[in-house]
Design an enzyme around this catalytic site. Sequence first.
Site, PDB file in Angstrom:
ATOM      1  N   ARG A 195      84.332  51.663  25.826  1.00  0.00           N
ATOM      2  CA  ARG A 195      83.708  51.180  25.067  1.00  0.00           C
ATOM      3  C   ARG A 195      84.149  50.829  23.857  1.00  0.00           C
ATOM      4  O   ARG A 195      83.979  49.191  23.813  1.00  0.00           O
ATOM      5  CB  ARG A 195      82.636  51.636  24.345  1.00  0.00           C
TER       6      ARG A 195
ATOM      7  N   ASP B  69      76.276  41.848  20.453  1.00  0.00           N
ATOM      8  CA  ASP B  69      75.873  42.960  21.637  1.00  0.00           C
ATOM      9  C   ASP B  69      76.322  42.657  22.810  1.00  0.00           C
ATOM     10  O   ASP B  69      76.570  41.697  23.356  1.00  0.00           O
ATOM     11  CB  ASP B  69      73.986  43.030  21.260  1.00  0.00           C
TER      12      ASP B  69
ATOM     13  N   ASN C 155      73.696  52.611  13.306  1.00  0.00           N
ATOM     14  CA  ASN C 155      74.981  52.817  13.983  1.00  0.00           C
ATOM     15  C   ASN C 155      75.722  53.690  14.122  1.00  0.00           C
ATOM     16  O   ASN C 155      76.939  54.085  14.206  1.00  0.00           O
ATOM     17  CB  ASN C 155      76.161  51.758  14.361  1.00  0.00           C
TER      18      ASN C 155
HETATM   19  C1  FPP Z   1      77.579  45.991  19.724  1.00  0.00           C
HETATM   20  O1  FPP Z   1      77.792  46.406  20.921  1.00  0.00           O
HETATM   21  C2  FPP Z   1      78.541  45.584  18.553  1.00  0.00           C
HETATM   22  C3  FPP Z   1      79.133  46.433  17.771  1.00  0.00           C
HETATM   23  C4  FPP Z   1      77.433  47.422  17.478  1.00  0.00           C
HETATM   24  C5  FPP Z   1      79.922  45.796  16.547  1.00  0.00           C
HETATM   25  C6  FPP Z   1      80.912  44.986  16.328  1.00  0.00           C
HETATM   26  C7  FPP Z   1      81.682  45.017  16.074  1.00  0.00           C
HETATM   27  C8  FPP Z   1      82.588  44.097  16.300  1.00  0.00           C
HETATM   28  C9  FPP Z   1      82.742  42.739  17.198  1.00  0.00           C
HETATM   29  C10 FPP Z   1      83.697  44.408  15.045  1.00  0.00           C
HETATM   30  C11 FPP Z   1      83.292  43.315  14.210  1.00  0.00           C
HETATM   31  C12 FPP Z   1      84.404  43.522  13.239  1.00  0.00           C
HETATM   32  C13 FPP Z   1      85.010  41.926  12.175  1.00  0.00           C
HETATM   33  C14 FPP Z   1      86.869  41.734  11.918  1.00  0.00           C
HETATM   34  C15 FPP Z   1      83.884  41.788  11.833  1.00  0.00           C
HETATM   35  P1  FPP Z   1      77.393  47.580  21.554  1.00  0.00           P
HETATM   36  O2  FPP Z   1      78.445  48.776  21.552  1.00  0.00           O
HETATM   37  O3  FPP Z   1      76.094  47.847  20.975  1.00  0.00           O
HETATM   38  O4  FPP Z   1      77.547  47.206  23.052  1.00  0.00           O
HETATM   39  P2  FPP Z   1      75.898  47.828  24.340  1.00  0.00           P
HETATM   40  O5  FPP Z   1      74.877  47.817  23.829  1.00  0.00           O
HETATM   41  O6  FPP Z   1      76.885  46.926  25.436  1.00  0.00           O
HETATM   42  O7  FPP Z   1      76.519  49.498  24.263  1.00  0.00           O
END
Ligand code: FPP
Length: 249
Positions: A34, A21, A69
């Site tokens: 983002r 996260d 999501n």
């Molecule tokens: C949360 O940060 C992250 C995600 C919803 C996506 C995570 C996915 C990846 C890093 C890609 C995965 C790729 C592979 C190859 C497995 P957020 O967007 O919720 O951050 P925030 O809470 O700060 O808004």
Amino acid sequence: MTLLEQIDKERMPKHVAIIMDGNGRWAKAKGLPRTAGHAEGVERVKEITAEATRLGIKFLTLYAFSTENWNRPAPEIEALMTLLIDHLEEETFMKNNVRLLTIGEFGKLPPKVQERVQACIDHTANNTRMTMVVALSYSSRWELTETMRHMAQEVKEGRLQPEDITEQTISEHLQTNFMPDPDLLIRTGGELRISNYLLWQAAYTEFYFTNTYWPDFREESLHQAILDFQGRQRRFGKTGEQVEEEKGK
Ligand code: FPP
């Protein structure tokens, strides 16, 4: 001594699960979109996977995309799906002897993502050093609902007797039946919640929360989390004295 040198290689968690996260907030703090946070997050996925493999961790389960999501803006969903397609490189998996598996509602993913992921799963099926599990369109309540539906169907067809249902029967019917329960669950980004992740499986998991945003979570951050884990006593409901006595046997 470095953090790595302090880790006891004999007491490594077998299964580490991660809620990655903070990508959005990392990007915002830098004045970036983002999606730039997600792109940098992918670099950490590669770094942490490689390090987990070196450390001898056997299962690494990454929460990449939750059922919830799907409610994000379409361009962000698209960017995440594109990152997945672009970065699932068989070569890296083969070089490190890592097997890829997924959990979640696979059929809900765009066909192109399904194809790419399935190709990588098939290609890496015989790799043995570590299993990297990517949770895609996953939520624990979805998984539990599916499991209950399957079990109810088996009962209806007379293949399962209600009195035979045990905790083990339930674990065996879950999508995660190929993996041991997580020993350590890491959540980056400062939130103190489980967000519908591995609810059944995390009954006795040790939790490690850090304020570090996922794009800033480096090898040393993983070492720190493992050291923290190794400093805890896992009692599984027993007393500390019982655990100490059993260790001495
Ligand atoms: C949360 O940060 C992250 C995600 C919803 C996506 C995570 C996915 C990846 C890093 C890609 C995965 C790729 C592979 C190859 C497995 P957020 O967007 O919720 O951050 P925030 O809470 O700060 O808004």
